[in-house]
Motif scaffolding. Structure first.
Motif, PDB file in Angstrom:
ATOM      1  N   LEU A   7       0.822  -1.214   0.000  1.00 48.27           N
ATOM      2  CA  LEU A   7       0.000   0.000   0.000  1.00 48.27           C
ATOM      3  C   LEU A   7       0.853   1.259   0.000  1.00 48.27           C
ATOM      4  CD1 LEU A   7      -2.731  -1.069   2.555  1.00 48.27           C
ATOM      5  CD2 LEU A   7      -2.898  -1.021   0.081  1.00 48.27           C
ATOM      6  N   ALA A   8       2.116   1.110  -0.309  1.00 46.19           N
ATOM      7  CA  ALA A   8       3.016   2.260  -0.206  1.00 46.19           C
ATOM      8  C   ALA A   8       2.595   3.401  -1.129  1.00 46.19           C
ATOM      9  CB  ALA A   8       4.435   1.832  -0.537  1.00 46.19           C
ATOM     10  N   TRP A   9       1.870   3.064  -2.199  1.00 50.90           N
ATOM     11  CA  TRP A   9       1.449   4.134  -3.116  1.00 50.90           C
ATOM     12  C   TRP A   9       0.525   5.131  -2.439  1.00 50.90           C
ATOM     13  CZ3 TRP A   9      -3.793   3.515  -3.497  1.00 50.90           C
ATOM     14  CH2 TRP A   9      -4.289   2.221  -3.265  1.00 50.90           C
ATOM     15  N   LEU A  10       0.004   4.740  -1.264  1.00 52.53           N
ATOM     16  CA  LEU A  10      -0.832   5.682  -0.521  1.00 52.53           C
ATOM     17  C   LEU A  10      -0.028   6.902  -0.079  1.00 52.53           C
ATOM     18  CD1 LEU A  10      -2.911   3.340   1.778  1.00 52.53           C
ATOM     19  CD2 LEU A  10      -3.780   4.832   0.003  1.00 52.53           C
ATOM     20  N   VAL A  11       1.250   6.675   0.188  1.00 55.10           N
ATOM     21  CA  VAL A  11       2.056   7.762   0.752  1.00 55.10           C
ATOM     22  C   VAL A  11       2.063   8.988  -0.168  1.00 55.10           C
ATOM     23  CG1 VAL A  11       4.312   8.382   1.640  1.00 55.10           C
ATOM     24  CG2 VAL A  11       3.423   6.110   2.032  1.00 55.10           C
ATOM     25  N   PRO A  12       2.408   8.814  -1.444  1.00 52.03           N
ATOM     26  CA  PRO A  12       2.330  10.010  -2.291  1.00 52.03           C
ATOM     27  C   PRO A  12       0.891  10.379  -2.679  1.00 52.03           C
ATOM     28  CG  PRO A  12       3.164   8.166  -3.556  1.00 52.03           C
ATOM     29  CD  PRO A  12       3.018   7.685  -2.156  1.00 52.03           C
ATOM     30  N   LEU A  13       0.002   9.419  -2.567  1.00 53.67           N
ATOM     31  CA  LEU A  13      -1.366   9.702  -3.023  1.00 53.67           C
ATOM     32  C   LEU A  13      -2.040  10.752  -2.147  1.00 53.67           C
ATOM     33  CD1 LEU A  13      -3.469   8.825  -5.119  1.00 53.67           C
ATOM     34  CD2 LEU A  13      -4.422   7.336  -3.378  1.00 53.67           C
ATOM     35  N   PHE A  94      13.811   8.111   4.479  1.00 50.20           N
ATOM     36  CA  PHE A  94      13.531   9.431   3.898  1.00 50.20           C
ATOM     37  C   PHE A  94      12.040   9.749   3.950  1.00 50.20           C
ATOM     38  CE2 PHE A  94      17.006  11.858   2.045  1.00 50.20           C
ATOM     39  CZ  PHE A  94      18.077  11.020   2.299  1.00 50.20           C
ATOM     40  N   LEU A  95      11.217   8.736   3.723  1.00 44.22           N
ATOM     41  CA  LEU A  95       9.776   8.951   3.810  1.00 44.22           C
ATOM     42  C   LEU A  95       9.411   9.519   5.165  1.00 44.22           C
ATOM     43  CD1 LEU A  95       8.043   5.833   2.232  1.00 44.22           C
ATOM     44  CD2 LEU A  95       8.527   8.042   1.238  1.00 44.22           C
ATOM     45  N   LEU A 137       7.749  11.135  -4.498  1.00 44.55           N
ATOM     46  CA  LEU A 137       7.937  10.419  -5.757  1.00 44.55           C
ATOM     47  C   LEU A 137       9.424  10.210  -6.015  1.00 44.55           C
ATOM     48  CD1 LEU A 137       5.642   9.550  -7.528  1.00 44.55           C
ATOM     49  CD2 LEU A 137       6.065  11.518  -8.977  1.00 44.55           C
ATOM     50  N   LEU A 138      10.179  11.265  -5.762  1.00 46.36           N
ATOM     51  CA  LEU A 138      11.629  11.201  -5.968  1.00 46.36           C
ATOM     52  C   LEU A 138      12.234  10.090  -5.123  1.00 46.36           C
ATOM     53  CD1 LEU A 138      13.838  14.403  -5.816  1.00 46.36           C
ATOM     54  CD2 LEU A 138      14.669  12.215  -5.095  1.00 46.36           C
ATOM     55  N   VAL A 139      11.812  10.058  -3.879  1.00 46.98           N
ATOM     56  CA  VAL A 139      12.430   9.114  -2.959  1.00 46.98           C
ATOM     57  C   VAL A 139      11.949   7.692  -3.210  1.00 46.98           C
ATOM     58  CG1 VAL A 139      12.524   8.472  -0.549  1.00 46.98           C
ATOM     59  CG2 VAL A 139      12.852  10.831  -1.200  1.00 46.98           C
ATOM     60  N   MET A 140      10.675   7.579  -3.576  1.00 44.94           N
ATOM     61  CA  MET A 140      10.128   6.238  -3.728  1.00 44.94           C
ATOM     62  C   MET A 140      10.380   5.626  -5.096  1.00 44.94           C
ATOM     63  SD  MET A 140       6.542   6.693  -1.751  1.00 44.94           S
ATOM     64  CE  MET A 140       5.945   5.073  -2.183  1.00 44.94           C
TER      65      MET A 140
END
Lengths: 638, 112, 486
Positions: A7-13, A94-95, A137-140
């Motif tokens: 579910l990591a895509w939630l972070v930038p979402l 970094f997140l 986005l950069l970090v992930m």
């Protein structure tokens, strides 16, 4: 708890949604709603990030679990660039920094920007969310291209935020400068990406790093150098650093965001991410280390003579980034990342503290007009002092540990690096306490009206300060050196898988414990002496009208670097394009084109004269032509 | 009589005609010179026709009969010339009526 | 049948419009027709999925060996879609612009659209030439009748330039026609076996024709003048779609037909294209007229496309096809903004404007997105195209200077940021000037048009895959011919 990494895509979402809502609804939403959505989005990301870190920290985690492929972004021929995220120790750390510090800055902003009109308030939070989104986005990013998306994205957001008060033309110039300088860096990054594609045929981190050993020495040196150009642009290293101090034009929380949580750490992250490439390219490592060192000292000298509270902090950021690059250059990757983390805490703290001061002083930024603020602003004062102690490297505050680790790494490679680095560290202590003393101690030097309005900031501002101050004070314990506690370096253990390959290549060149302790103690003593000197000297500061002279004047004018760039690059380029526009375009090319037309016109005007209307001359011409024709036939017959 | 004589005479006539057309400004003289050139051509036609005929007579089996085409052409030309004279003189008369002159240089209105 | 419909709808409506008297109904009819074309074009996309390409072949001029043969393939599909999308956008965005004799204006616009469609689908050389002229001739009239002050001079220059190009092209096509046993069909052209040296002449004739249209440095001077003087709606057609005719022509009628020369001379042409890229970017920095600025920016972008075509690489070729569409969309967006500014403030001088963002925030935001797309920011459509083109130029096997070429091209990207941000700063930011202080935000129709463009920019920037798969097969075919002949 299932596999949260899926579910990591939630972070930038979350920030993206926040951006969309605030951006589209900036006219209809109330300020409260905007603040809630803006900060809430980041908080949500932060919570997910914490869960991700816990998952990553758990023993079962392997690197392959962390790669999340969303969809094919670009696919041509054999080159397939997926829109993929990569979660591992480095990116999850970094997140945490980005969303954590980012959240505090958002909370702070709700109060700091409250005087803006509602529409601009919404715009501000939208940009802020977009900024965090780009950085995430950069970090992930799971490959260089996705990283590049975030890379340019933060450039865009910094452009938007630096020029946030767009009525002011100078601010726009600063914004433009930031973007163009970043573009020059991006140029290097992009070229490196193409080079990688040409040589490896893929941009995925895992593939590229696995293939690193088989690349030729030249290729790897060129790739790393080009990537470093990108890093130098984004992380404000010589010669591309001049945009960062100018970026102070934006609102103060933005500066905090740019300097602490996002943007400038991108270069460090990228190099730490591709550490294996750098470890294989010793020439580049030297270049990185030397550039970092020179930048660290150079920026520190400038900071010595700045009078704008934010400018001092800006140059200190440039200088601290220099240290991080030094760490990367000497192979102390953990140290560099460690310093990114501690720096994020204390630099955010310092900027937010400065913002609190500026807020209280009604947009006054000149420290010559401040002084004695500690009475009216106790919380800001204490937290700011903690920040100063941390950045100056006084034990046991966080900056001490991280900086010490970098310097120790530098010493093991080349003692000269170390001595120059220490000189820079002393300057850091000096200018920070000059700043502190001139702002908070002594007597107030501003106008009466300012004095009358002095007040401690509201809780939305002081709360982030306190949290950050605590972090700045204790974060160092995440990385206790081996000399103090056996296996005390928690961060190193956490990050070990990332730097494993590089560690194998590095010659074990550990300092023995006595040297390390001697160095540590002597530096600490020197720093303390500097601090006391600066404190005493600048608490008694009196405003003078006299201009500075000699070296001080050169420093105050930042070594005239901007002027030199102007004279050497900007103006010649302008003159050249003026020349092209006026001469080449209008006279040469258009002249040629019109010349063809004109010569045809001229020619036909001359030919027209033949048509005199005289029957006699017509006949003459006829006869002559016939004769010519006969002659032609006669001579060409054979 | 060798064919060269006829050729030279025709050439001379033709050149006189050309020179006259080019040099003189009097329309009537130019007109006469044009006649001179036409007649030079006629002379050549007749002469060559005669020559070919003589050659055929000498060796009738070797080549085809040239017939009297050349001489026939002369009549054509004379007829055309006559027509031309009538039209041309009419033009000249009209010109004289309009300009009271027979000088060609007055006729430069072709330009516009 | 779909390719034919794409031609017939605008053609018939265009002719019909000459008879319409009422301005408003002419406008609406034109809009309706363009939307109908768009619908058909979208239908074509769905049909294409099954068939690969759509073909329509009919007897036309048997005596000349020319057939009415049209085909909607990958590249044609993209460009037809561009044409089909652009015209409604243009009509919507300029809905409230007033033209004298409006019916004729719209009629000529639609005729031009028909011509453009024809250019993109014709696979018979004579038919191609016919449509090429059909697209251009209405534009001559549009410029010379509805243009600005110096319209006659500008149109004259435009006409002479493009006509010279057209004649060269005709010459080249006729030459090919005889070489191909008196046939004008594309397949016959492909089958020609050239003797050494023969194809060089053909290459130059055709290349010059397309180079003028694109335009490639140093044949570009007609462009800023024409763009400046044309009514903005026409400029949109010219720069959004018509310059793509040149790029398209190179990809369809030059590179695959004379692959050997294209391979051999590619280096030299790339040099000119890149000089043009840098040169136009530098000149753009100094422009004070918004239209001229956008015009030079367009020249710079086209230079990059030209360089990418001659890189002879899959990534570059697909990048060009993609970028043709993306650039068309983006630049139409920019022109719409220019038009709005000109209509509102009656000036295009950058120095007289300023602070428009305060008066028209929505316009400013939309413009910023489009402008950043124009300079190739990631997650916008142009990034994909540019990335692929750069990548292609870098990995190109056709030249030994690939690294230098890439570096030069990338410098152009930096310069594009300079002039674009300059423009944004001077026009939109800062304080309002005398002229702009009375400004107001944009009307609904403009907002609609720009929003559609922005949505396209983002969607294609995030999810370019459909576009890529459309062009995949065709670019293979083109490059296959290149490598086959070597």
């Amino acid at each position: 708890m299932g596999n949260i990494i899926q579910l990591a895509w939630l972070v930038p979402l979350f920030p993206l949604i926040g951006f969309l809502i605030n951006g589209l609804g900036r006219r209809s939403l109330s300020k409260g709603a905007i603040s809630f959505i803006g900060s809430g989005a980041i908080l949500a990301s932060f919570i997910v990030s914490i869960m991700i870190v816990l998952q990553v920290k758990s023993p079962g985690f392997t690197a392959s679990q962390g790669v999340l492929k969303m969809f094919d972004f670009i696919s041509v021929d054999k080159l397939i660039i997926p829109f993929a995220f990569q979660i591992d120790q480095l990116s999850s750390l970094f997140l945490l920094i980005i969303t954590g510090v980012g959240f505090l800055i958002h909370v702070y902003s709700t109060s700091y920007m409250h005087d803006e009109e509602s529409e601009h308030f919404g715009r501000y939070f939208a940009y802020l969310n977009l900024f965090v989104f780009s950085m995430l986005l950069l970090v992930m990013g799971g490959n260089f291209v996705i990283m590049f998306i975030g890379w340019e994205g933060v450039g865009l957001c910094s452009y938007l935020l630096i020029g946030f008060w767009f009525k002011n033309s100078d601010y726009n110039d600063a914004a433009k400068k930031a973007f163009v300088m970043n573009r020059i860096g991006d140029f290097g990054f992009l070229l490196a990406v193409f080079w990688i594609i040409a040589k490896v045929g893929s941009v995925d981190f895992s593939t590229v790093f696995a293939a690193a050993q088989s690349l030729s020495k030249t290729d790897i040196t060129i790739i790393t150098l080009l990537l470093f150009v990108g890093a130098a642009g984004k992380s404000a290293q010589i010669p591309l650093y001049t945009w960062l101090p100018d970026a102070m034009a934006g609102p103060t929380p933005v500066s905090a965001l740019i300097h602490a949580a996002t943007m400038v750490t991108a270069g460090i992250y990228m190099i730490a991410r591709s550490n294996i490439l750098y470890s294989l390219a010793p020439i580049t490592q030297t270049v990185v280390a030397v550039t970092g060192l020179v930048t660290a000292v150079f920026a520190a000298t400038i900071a010595l003579q700045q009078n704008d509270i934010k400018k001092v902090l800006a140059y200190s950021t440039v200088s601290q980034l220099g240290y991080m690059f030094l760490g990367l250059g000497v192979g102390a990757y953990t140290g560099a990342v460690f310093h990114v983390m501690t720096h994020a805490f204390f630099k955010a703290l310092l900027f937010l503290g400065a913002g609190s001061v500026i807020h209280a002083m009604h947009s006054e930024q000149d420290i010559r007009n401040m002084g004695g603020l500690k009475k009216q602003m106790p919380v800001t004062h204490i937290t700011f002092l903690l920040g100063c102690l941390a950045i100056a490297g006084v034990p046991p505050f966080s900056g001490f540990f991280s900086k010490d680790e970098i310097l120790a790494g530098a010493f093991s490679v080349n003692p000269v690096y170390y001595y120059i680095g220490v000189a820079g560290a002393l300057m850091t202590a000096f200018y920070m306490f000059r700043l502190y003393a001139m702002t908070f101690t002594g007597t107030f030097r501003g106008t009466h009206e300012q004095e009358h309005h002095l007040h401690e900031s509201p809780v939305a501002i002081t709360f982030p300060l306190i949290v950050l101050a605590v972090l700045a004070a204790i974060a160092g314990f995440a990385g206790l050196p081996e000399v103090f506690v056996e296996n005390g370096h928690a961060l190193e253990h956490f990050l070990a898988p990332i730097f494993a390959e590089s560690a194998k290549l590095k010659h074990a060149n550990h300092l023995d414990h006595t040297t390390e302790i001697t160095l540590m103690v002597s530096v600490t003593v020197l720093i303390l002496i500097t601090i006391i000197y600066a404190w005493i000297r600048f608490s008694r500061y009196r405003k003078t009208e006299a201009d500075t002279k000699g070296l001080a004047r050169v420093l105050e004018n930042k070594w005239y670097v901007d002027e030199i760039y102007n004279a050497a690059i900007v103006r010649p380029l302008n003159a050249f394009s003026g020349l092209l526009n006026r001469v080449v375009e209008k006279v040469l090319i258009d002249g040629l084109v019109n010349g063809v037309g004109k010569s045809i016109q001229y020619g036909s005007r001359q030919l027209r004269l033949l048509q005199s209307g005289q029957v006699g001359s017509y006949i003459l011409l006829m006869v002559l032509s016939i004769l010519a024709f006969f002659a032609l036939v006669f001579f060409t017959k054979k | 009589m060798p064919i060269q004589y006829y050729i030279f005479l025709a050439l001379a006539l033709f050149c006189i005609g050309v020179a006259g057309v080019l040099a003189r400004r009097n329309v009537i003289i130019i007109f006469m010179c044009i006649e001179l050139m036409l007649n030079a051509a006629n002379l050549l036609l007749v002469a060559f026709s005669k020559m070919h005929h003589a050659a055929w007579m000498a060796k009738p089996a070797g080549i085809a009969s040239p017939g009297a085409d050349g001489q026939l052409f002369v009549f054509f030309i004379m007829a055309v010339a006559a027509a031309e004279v009538s039209v041309g003189l009419a033009i000249i008369v009209m010109m004289y009526r309009n300009t009271h002159s027979v000088d060609v240089n007055f006729l430069n209105r072709l330009k516009n | 049948m779909i390719p034919v419909l794409l031609l017939i709808i605008p053609l018939l409506t265009g002719l019909l419009l000459f008879a319409v008297k009422n301005e408003k109904s002419a406008k609406n009819l034109a809009l309706l027709s363009s939307i109908a074309t768009l619908t058909v074009s979208l239908l074509g996309v769905t049909y294409m999925k099954n068939a690969g390409y759509l073909d329509y072949d009919m007897e036309w001029m048997p005596a000349l060996g020319s057939r009415f043969h049209v085909r909607l393939d990958g590249m044609g599909q993209i460009l037809c879609l561009l044409t089909a999308i652009s015209f409604p956008l243009i009509f919507v965005a300029t809905y409230y612009n007033r033209y004298k004799n409006a019916a004729s204006f719209y009629a000529l616009m639609l005729l031009s659209q028909a011509g453009l469609m024809g250019v993109f689908i014709a696979v018979d050389a004579l038919l191609f030439y016919f449509f090429w002229e059909l697209a251009l001739i209405p534009v001559y009239f549009l410029c010379s009748i509805w243009g600005g002050e110096k319209r006659i001079a500008a149109t004259f220059k435009f006409f002479i330039y493009t006509f010279a190009g057209s004649l060269l092209m005709l010459l080249g096509l006729i030459y090919l026609y005889f070489k191909a046993n008196q046939s004008f069909s594309l397949e016959a052209f492909y089958a020609i076996q050239f003797k050494p040296g023969q194809d060089t002449a053909i290459f130059w004739m055709l290349f010059l024709a397309f180079a003028i249209k694109m335009p490639i440095f140093p044949f570009h001077t007609w462009q800023p003048d024409t763009y400046e003087q044309s009514p903005t709606a026409v400029t949109m057609v010219l720069s959004g779609i018509m310059v793509k005719m040149g790029v398209f022509g190179l990809l369809r009628w030059v590179v695959p037909v004379v692959p050997f020369s294209s391979w051999q001379l590619g280096d030299r042409i790339t040099i000119f294209a890149l000089i043009g890229l840098i040169y136009a970017s530098l000149v753009a920095i100094k422009q004070d007229d918004l239209k001229r600025l956008v015009a030079y920016s367009s020249i710079a972008h086209i230079g990059l496309m030209c360089a990418a075509i001659f890189a002879t690489d899959k990534s570059a070729t697909q990048g060009v096809m993609l970028q043709m569409f993306n650039h068309g969309i983006n630049i139409i967006g920019l022109w719409i903004v220019v038009d709005v500014i000109e209509q509102q403030f009656k000036t295009r001088k950058i120095s007289e404007l300023g602070g428009v963002a305060q008066k028209a925030p929505a316009l400013a935001i939309l413009l910023v997105i489009i402008a950043f797309a124009n300079i190739g920011l990631p997650l916008t459509n142009a990034f994909i195209g540019e990335f692929m083109m750069f990548n292609g130029i870098f990995t190109s096997k056709a030249t030994a200077f690939n690294v230098v070429f890439t570096i030069v091209a990338l410098v152009g990207i930096i310069l594009s940021a300079v002039y674009t941000l300059n423009m944004i700063k001077k026009v939109f930011y800062g304080n309002t000037s005398e002229l702009t202080s009375a400004g107001h935000d944009i009307s609904f129709n403009v907002k609609l048009a720009l929003s559609i463009i922005v949505v396209l920019i983002i969607v294609l920037g995030v999810f370019p895959k459909p576009m890529l798969s459309v062009t995949n097969q065709l670019s293979d075919a083109i490059l296959g011919r290149m490598y086959l002949k070597n």
